[in-house]
Every structure is written in structure tokens, then in C-alpha cells.
Design an enzyme around this catalytic site. Structure first.
Site, short mmCIF file in Angstrom:
data_model
loop_
_atom_site.label_atom_id
_atom_site.label_comp_id
_atom_site.label_asym_id
_atom_site.label_seq_id
_atom_site.Cartn_x
_atom_site.Cartn_y
_atom_site.Cartn_z
N ALA A 376 0.89 -1.17 0.00
CA ALA A 376 0.00 0.00 0.00
C ALA A 376 0.92 1.21 0.00
O ALA A 376 1.25 1.75 1.04
CB ALA A 376 -0.91 -0.03 1.22
N ALA A 377 1.35 1.60 -1.18
CA ALA A 377 2.55 2.42 -1.29
C ALA A 377 2.33 3.92 -1.48
O ALA A 377 3.23 4.71 -1.20
CB ALA A 377 3.40 1.90 -2.45
N ALA A 378 1.17 4.31 -1.95
CA ALA A 378 0.99 5.73 -2.31
C ALA A 378 0.90 6.61 -1.06
O ALA A 378 0.29 6.19 -0.09
CB ALA A 378 -0.28 5.88 -3.15
N PRO A 379 1.49 7.78 -1.09
CA PRO A 379 2.14 8.45 -2.23
C PRO A 379 3.63 8.16 -2.36
O PRO A 379 4.33 8.81 -3.13
CB PRO A 379 1.91 9.91 -1.91
CG PRO A 379 1.92 9.97 -0.42
CD PRO A 379 1.34 8.68 0.07
N GLY A 380 4.15 7.21 -1.64
CA GLY A 380 5.49 6.76 -1.94
C GLY A 380 6.59 7.19 -0.99
O GLY A 380 7.78 6.99 -1.29
N GLY A 381 6.23 7.77 0.14
CA GLY A 381 7.27 8.17 1.09
C GLY A 381 8.15 6.98 1.46
O GLY A 381 9.39 7.09 1.47
N ASP A 400 -0.64 0.22 -5.08
CA ASP A 400 -1.70 0.89 -4.32
C ASP A 400 -3.02 0.69 -5.04
O ASP A 400 -3.08 0.74 -6.27
CB ASP A 400 -1.42 2.39 -4.15
CG ASP A 400 -2.18 2.96 -2.96
OD1 ASP A 400 -1.58 3.10 -1.88
OD2 ASP A 400 -3.39 3.24 -3.11
N ASP A 444 2.08 -1.13 4.89
CA ASP A 444 1.78 0.10 5.63
C ASP A 444 0.28 0.31 5.44
O ASP A 444 -0.15 0.98 4.51
CB ASP A 444 2.61 1.25 5.03
CG ASP A 444 2.46 2.53 5.82
OD1 ASP A 444 2.32 2.46 7.04
OD2 ASP A 444 2.49 3.60 5.20
N CYS A 501 -0.58 4.08 11.09
CA CYS A 501 -0.44 5.36 11.79
C CYS A 501 -1.61 5.51 12.75
O CYS A 501 -2.18 6.57 12.92
CB CYS A 501 -0.34 6.53 10.83
SG CYS A 501 -1.79 6.74 9.79
C1 LIG Z 1 -1.19 4.71 4.97
S1 LIG Z 1 -1.42 4.91 3.30
C2 LIG Z 1 0.12 4.37 2.64
C3 LIG Z 1 1.21 5.39 2.73
C4 LIG Z 1 2.44 4.94 1.98
N1 LIG Z 1 2.93 3.66 2.44
C5 LIG Z 1 3.55 5.93 2.07
O1 LIG Z 1 4.48 5.72 2.81
O2 LIG Z 1 3.51 6.95 1.37
C6 LIG Z 1 -2.45 3.55 2.93
C7 LIG Z 1 -2.63 3.30 1.48
O3 LIG Z 1 -3.34 2.09 1.33
C8 LIG Z 1 -4.05 2.16 0.12
N2 LIG Z 1 -5.02 1.07 0.14
C9 LIG Z 1 -6.22 0.99 0.74
N3 LIG Z 1 -6.77 -0.21 0.54
C10 LIG Z 1 -5.91 -0.91 -0.20
C11 LIG Z 1 -5.91 -2.23 -0.74
N4 LIG Z 1 -6.91 -3.05 -0.56
N5 LIG Z 1 -4.85 -2.60 -1.46
C12 LIG Z 1 -3.82 -1.78 -1.67
N6 LIG Z 1 -3.76 -0.54 -1.19
C13 LIG Z 1 -4.79 -0.11 -0.47
C14 LIG Z 1 -4.59 3.57 0.11
O4 LIG Z 1 -4.89 3.99 -1.19
C15 LIG Z 1 -3.45 4.34 0.74
O5 LIG Z 1 -2.66 4.92 -0.24
#
Ligand SMILES: C[S@@+](CC[C@H](N)C(=O)[O-])C[C@H]1O[C@@H](n2cnc3c(N)ncnc32)[C@H](O)[C@@H]1O
Length: 718
Positions: A376-381, A400, A444, A501
Site C-alpha cells: 500500500a505504497a501511495a504516495p510513496g514516502g 496501491d 503500511d 499510523c
Molecule cells: C497509509 S497509506 C500508505 C502510505 C504509503 N505507504 C507511504 O508511505 O507513502 C495507505 C494506502 O493504502 C491504500 N489502500 C487501501 N486499501 C488498499 C488495498 N486493498 N490494497 C492496496 N492498497 C490499499 C490507500 O490507497 C493508501 O494509499
């Protein structure tokens, strides 16, 4: 955005704070009475009037004196602006969205040393990096800028460039000391004014037996005084409680006052209060009222921290290394330029990233040439941090589920120069089916964001019981998918890091425990992080595996970082055939004889009905059921109906379907939306299954294919 009032926590160095001291509380709710505002104003004036100590810093007294304080730069452009509809339930802790505000100061304590894997070769600030918080110039010079004597001139210049910030830091330190002294006096006065046992509870009670307040919630000063008194009583109940009063009564009063003072829903305040003893809970709520420090992470694919610091200081940015625990972080105290639009930012030399977001990646400790999945990578930090640690070798799959967020992910990957990263857009639930066999996986997870309330105050009121059922449910499914995507044969890895978080037990320990229950082929291992509180092994009547101690919890009031949770697992064997869910690495060319025998179920996990109980088991299902029922009762109560009468009504029961599912309007919002989510998820999974298979609309075949190692017998597929 309007500038924040009062000194901000950003100026505080990230570190273990002093014990709770109410005098340090500087920010109250925006609707605080005029008196409180006036008081704050006084404190700010004190800070301005305090004599400067420039001379102490570098002997160049007067250099910054009289220099007009430039208008601060606009807020840093967030790397996360693509976030749109996700905002409600899914929080991204990484990207700082708040503007820089005011003068920034105070000391950072090192929280420990960076692990070897944390870009060790980027330690341009030397071991004494954290000492620079000291106002002593010599220490600052030695620690911050270099050990290299040839660079003395540059160091001198840089120190001078940073002088204004340092001077302000001293001013602010003085102001804080004065505020502390003042508060001590107030506290002393308070102690003498009140009787030995403070009168906190009212005599009148409502129908639920809760004390009725005699003053309006807008009397914030009074509210606050009662709150601190209640905390004191709960802290020393034997000596301070009024006779005949129970701890529960005081706790109920505290809960009520927390909600009124900080603006939380009772549901969430209660959940968060349960995590801590009263005093610590108060500190937690208080810390959520102030923003965390602005931090940037040096992108070591493009530059070195020292080089970046020099350049930014030349642009009028006041900064310091974040602390010994990271060799790539810089804490920003003040900036004359927009941090999200400097040439260095645009060239990808850094990313605005909350300090606690470094932690999961440091725990993951990706190695060069590995194959890593960021689920779950967006926005990529974190993806871009992983790429930097891997020095652009190996391969990262950054996934993501949210397409628009995935676009932002691509943007950051390009900007930061990650060349080993492939972006994909699946539900991570599909992952063992899409591909597996990863040396390391980072999950994440999407979460409720209770660790980042300072950043997003809407969490205080917009999270419901339904969220705390839906999110853990999703997290549990995701973690199984993550485990099954790890290659336990990996020569260098075989690790999974799970992070959120959020600080709730439901999204952290319970999810980890669930994974341990469902996957005997994993174990928790040390995170390698040098600070953080141990995960709970016991809380609120729940008992978790003793190894839960190895997980780490982070709190704003403890470390001045966003609330966070980090758990690290090692996969130690194949997933047994009777395990729930998927297991299936086979696409990285590492398949061996053992794997041939492995149970391979590539079906996305969509249901948990068939789960068996284990030593620690039973609690998840029963627990969920309990919550469902409680939610149901609450909904009825809110509708003014008596849950007993309705739920025990034989007519209603008769209406239940054969499978026991409630067919009446008694379904709670939570249940109803939970079901909608399940349905949608199934449809989504089916659609995505079609996508995976070239849009043919057929399933991958995994559902109908006899399982390997199972004598050709068809496994039950959910
Ligand atoms: C906490 S954020 C991730 C932040 C990211 N790891 C970073 O460091 O920038 C959680 C992410 O999970 C994604 N997400 C939610 N449900 C998901 C799923 N079933 N599969 C993959 N990604 C998912 C969301 O779109 C969101 O971008």
C-alpha cells in the site's frame, strides 16, 4: 491557511519529553476564552522581549539583531495532494501538509542510533549530530557541520546563516522556562487553594449515573482545571478521591471533559483513553493539539544530508539533524522559502515526510538486490526510502489500490530518481495471486489515523464503531496476503513489516495476533528500532502472545512523532494446507521442491467465516460479534428504543433467516455497511480477477484447479 497561534510543537526536537507538565500546554481549542488567548499573547510577547543570546552562539552579537523577520514561506506543497476520497478512512501519515508556523525552537534529544541499514554512509553530521541542539556554538559547529577542518570557512558561513533560527531558539527556550515557572506558581497556588481532596464530581447525576456538570462546556478554563484535578485524583486515588466515590465515576467525568475540551466523540475518546493511565491519556490528548515537527528526508539517491542542509540553509531554512536515530532526516525550524517548491525539492533531493514514517522502512531494512513489495505504497514516502536504502538495485513493486494516489506515487518515484521501482494498481488482497516470492514485504496498512489527529482533527469525530470493525477486518485480510507474498526461502530476507499510523489495539496488536493465529509459519522478530514502546501483551482483558513485546508503539506525547505502530515478522516455513487464505510465490523463479509441495491457494481472501480457533484464538470472531451486538444495541438506544425489548422479541427472531442473519431493520449501520463493503469487495475482486487474466472475465483458474500436494482433491475455496 491562517497561521497557528502560540508556539508549535514543531519547534520541539523530537525526543522523549519531560514528564507531563501542564505548564507546557500552550495550545487550547480555537474557541478558548479571550483570557486564555490573552495569556498566550503575553507569553509570546515575553518571548519577543527576552534578550537575545546571539553572542553566546557564535560571538557575532548583533548580526541578526534588528534584522527584520521575514515573512514565512507559504506552506510546503504536500506530496500527498492527490489524496481525495481516501481521506475519510485512510490516512497517510507521511506527507506534512501544514504550513510552517512562527519561530521554531528547542532541543532535540537523540532517541538512539541509526541502524547500520539506515543509509549509514550518509552520516555527514557525525555522531554528535544530535548534540547540536545545545545552544553552545562549539558543540553545534562540531556536531552539525563537519569534522573536516578544511571546511571551517563553510562551516562558519553556515553557522552564521543559521544564526537567526538559533537565536530564536534561545528566546523561545527562555520563554518556555518562564512559562514553566509561571505554571509552577499557578500549580502551587492551585494546590493550596483546593482542599486535599479536590471536589471534582458533581452531586447530581444523569439517568446513566454520570455526574451532571454545573458549568457550560465553553468555560474552558474551568473545564481544564477540573480535568487536571480529575487526572490528579485518578493518579493518586487512595489519597485524593472523595469518600464514597468510585474510580469509574472519576473516569466518566474525565471522559466527558476530554470530549468537551478537545472535541472528541465519546466513542473515540473512550477508546483512546483506555490505552493509557489517566495522566498519560491526558498527555496524549494534549499532544494531539499541537502539530509535529516538519521533517524532510534526504534522498540519498540524489544527494547527501550535509550537502542538502548547506544548500537549504543558504536559502534561509533553519534546520537540524533529526536525531541520532536517523542519518537522513532533517528537522525544519523555519523557512523563508516554500519547502515544497525549492529547486532541491523539484530535483528530488528530499521529500517532506513525517519522522515516524521512517520507522517501518528502517525496520524492514531492505538489502541491495532484493525483491521487495510495498503493498500500500501511495504516495510513496516509504517506497522511495526503500529504493534509497537499496541504492536503486534489485526491484521494488510499489502497489496501491487507489489509482489517483498511485499517480502521485509515480510522480514521487520519478522526482526522487527511483529506477528499481514498478508501480502497480491492485487491491493488495490479490497479491499472492498477482505475484509473490518477495524477499521483503511492507504493509503500511490503510488505517483510522488515530496517530495523526494533530494533522487531521476530523478523526476526532468522524470515526465510528463501524470503522473499527471494517478497518481491522481489511487489515487482517491484507496481512495474510502480505505473509503469503513473502518467500520464506529468501537467502537475505523473508521478512514482513506491518505498520499503521493508528494507536488502537484493534488495528495493531489484534491484527498481529490474528496473523500469528492464522499463520503458524511466521514469528515476530525484533524491529531493530532503537526507541518506541513495547506493544501490549495484555490490555482491557485481552491477552496477546508474549512476543508482542517485540512490536513497537509510538506516541506524540512520548516522542513528539506521529502515533505509529510497527511489527516485524519473519516467515519461517510454508503455509500449512489448512491455513486460511492464500500462499503462493511462484513467479520469481525461486520455486523449489519444497514449494512444489506447498499448499497454493491463490484465491483472494474475502471471508473469514471458516476460521478455526487457536490458543489465542476465538477472540477475534467473538470479539467482533460482541462489538456488532454492542453497536446494534447502541443504534437502538440512539433511536430511542429499548434494545432488550427489541432484540429479545420473538417476532424479530422469527424473521431471522436460516443462517441466523438478521433480516429486519435492526441491522446496525456498521453491519449494513460492513455487508455492503463485503459485497462490493467481492465484486471488485471478481472484476480485478478478470483484469489479472487479461480481462477475459474468467478467474485465474486457481479456484477450480486441484490444489498441489493435496492428491488432486479440490480444496474448499471461499
Ligand atoms: C497509509 S497509506 C500508505 C502510505 C504509503 N505507504 C507511504 O508511505 O507513502 C495507505 C494506502 O493504502 C491504500 N489502500 C487501501 N486499501 C488498499 C488495498 N486493498 N490494497 C492496496 N492498497 C490499499 C490507500 O490507497 C493508501 O494509499
Amino acid at each position: 491557511m491562517a497561521p497557528r497561534k502560540g508556539p508549535s510543537n514543531r519547534m520541539k526536537k523530537q525526543g522523549i519529553p519531560e514528564p507531563l507538565d501542564e505548564s507546557l500546554v500552550t495550545r487550547k481549542r480555537k474557541d478558548a476564552p479571550a483570557a486564555a488567548v490573552e495569556e498566550r499573547g503575553k507569553k509570546r510577547r515575553t518571548a519577543k522581549e527576552a534578550p537575545r543570546k546571539d553572542a553566546v552562539i557564535n560571538g557575532s552579537k548583533g548580526k541578526s539583531k534588528g534584522k527584520p523577520v521575514k515573512k514565512l514561506a507559504p506552506p510546503p506543497v504536500s506530496d500527498d495532494e492527490i489524496s481525495d476520497n481516501e481521506a475519510d478512512a485512510i490516512d497517510d501519515p507521511d506527507i506534512m501538509e501544514d504550513p510552517l508556523d512562527g519561530v521554531n525552537v528547542t532541543g532535540l534529544d537523540a532517541l538512539g542510533s541509526a541502524s547500520d541499514s539506515d543509509e549509514a554512509d550518509d552520516d555527514e553530521f557525525g555522531e554528535s549530530g544530535s548534540d547540536v541542539v545545545d545552544s553552545d556554538t562549539e558543540v553545534r559547529k562540531a556536531g552539525l557541520w563537519s569534522d573536516d577542518e578544511d571546511e571551517d570557512d563553510i562551516e562558519e558561513k553556515l553557522t552564521a546563516a543559521n544564526i537567526e533560527g538559533l537565536s530564536r531558539k534561545l528566546d523561545m527556550q527562555k520563554a518556555i522556562e518562564e512559562a514553566e515557572a509561571q505554571a509552577e506558581m499557578e500549580e502551587a497556588a492551585l494546590q493550596t487553594n483546593i482542599a486535599e481532596r479536590p471536589k471534582v464530581l458533581e452531586d447530581e447525576q444523569d439517568e446513566d449515573g454520570r455526574p451532571i456538570s454545573t458549568f457550560a462546556a465553553q468555560d474552558l478554563q474551568l473545564l481544564r482545571t477540573r480535568l487536571t484535578d480529575t487526572v490528579r485524583v485518578l493518579d493518586d486515588f487512595k489519597n485524593l478521591a472523595e469518600e464514597g466515590r468510585s474510580r469509574a465515576e472519576y473516569r466518566a467525568q474525565m471522559l466527558k471533559d476530554i470530549c468537551a475540551y478537545y472535541g472528541y466523540s465519546e466513542f473515540l475518546a473512550d477508546k483512546l483513553m483506555n490505552l493509557f493511565p489517566a495522566r498519560e491519556a491526558f498527555a496524549f490528548f494534549e499532544a494531539n493539539e499541537t502539530p509535529r515537527p516538519i521533517v524532510i528526508r534526504t534522498n540519498t539517491l540524489r544527494t547527501h544530508r550535509r550537502e542538502l542542509a548547506q544548500t537549504l540553509i543558504n536559502r534561509g531554512v533553519q534546520l537540524e539533524p533529526i536525531g541520532k536515530w536517523s542519518k537522513v532526516g532533517l528537522q525544519i525550524f523555519e523557512s523563508q522559502v516554500p519547502l515544497g517548491a525549492t529547486p532541491e525539492y523539484l530535483a528530488g533531493h528530499y521529500i517532506l515526510q513525517a519522522a515516524s514514517s521512517f520507522l517501518p522502512v528502517m525496520a524492514l531494512a531492505p538489502q541491495e538486490h532484493e525483491r521487495v513489495l510495498d503493498m500500500a505504497a501511495a504516495p510513496g514516502g516509504k517506497t522511495t526510502h526503500i529504493a534509497a536504502l537499496m541504492k536503486n538495485t534489485g526491484c521494488i513493486f510499489a502497489n496501491d489500490a487507489n489509482k489517483s494516489r498511485a499517480k502521485g506515487l509515480i510522480g514521487n518515484i520519478h522526482r526522487l530518481g527511483c529506477k528499481n521501482t514498478i508501480v502497480c494498481n491492485y487491491s493488495a488482497l490479490e497479491f499472492p495471486k498477482v505475484m509473490g516470492g518477495f524477499d521483503r514485504v511492507l504493509l503500511d496498512a490503510p488505517c483510522s489515523g488515530t496517530g495523526v489527529i494533530a494533522k487531521d482533527a476530523s478523526v476526532k469525530t468522524n470515526k465510528t464503531e463501524a470503522d473499527f470493525m471494517k478497518l481491522p477486518h481489511l487489515q487482517k485480510q491484507l496481512i495474510l496476503a502480505a505473509i503469503d507474498s513473502v518467500d520464506h526461502h529468501s537467502k537475505t530476507g523473508g521478512y514482513l513489516v506491518y505498520s499503521t499510523c493508528s494507536v488502537t489495539v484493534e488495528e495493531n496488536e489484534q491484527v498481529v495476533q490474528y496473523a500469528l493465529n492464522k499463520r503458524p509459519n511466521i514469528k515476530l522478530v525484533e524491529t531493530g528500532l532503537t526507541f518506541g514502546k513495547e506493544g501490549f501483551t495484555k490490555i482491557g482483558g485481552r491477552i496477546f502472545h508474549p512476543s508482542m513485546k517485540m512490536t513497537r508503539r509510538y506516541y506524540p506525547h512520548a516522542y513528539n512523532v506521529d502515533g505509529f505502530f510497527v511489527a516485524k515478522f519473519k516467515k519461517i516455513g510454508i503455509t500449512p494446507p489448512n491455513a486460511i487464505g492464500a500462499n503462493g510465490p511462484s513467479t520469481n523463479g525461486k520455486v523449489d521442491a519444497t514449494q512444489q509441495e506447498e499448499y497454493v491457494d491463490k484465491t483472494p481472501i474475502v471471508d473469514e467465516d471458516e476460521q478455526e480457533e487457536s490458543d489465542f484464538g476465538g477472540w477475534d470472531e467473538e470479539e467482533d460479534q460482541k462489538y456488532m451486538e454492542r453497536a446494534q444495541r447502541n443504534v437502538l438506544r440512539r433511536k430511542g428504543r429499548d434494545p432488550k425489548a427489541v432484540l429479545d422479541n420473538p417476532h424479530k427472531k422469527a424473521k431471522q433467516g436460516q443462517n441466523g442473519a438478521e433480516k429486519t431493520d435492526l441491522k446496525t449501520d456498521a453491519q449494513a455497511s460492513g455487508e455492503r463493503v463485503q459485497k462490493a469487495k467481492k465484486a471488485d475482486v471478481a472484476a480485478q480477477g478478470a483484469k489479472v487474466n487479461g480481462g477475459s472475465g474468467k478467474s485465474s483458474g486457481a479456484e477450480s484447479r486441484p490444489r498441489k500436494g493435496n492428491g488432486g482433491r479440490e480444496e474448499k475455496v471461499r
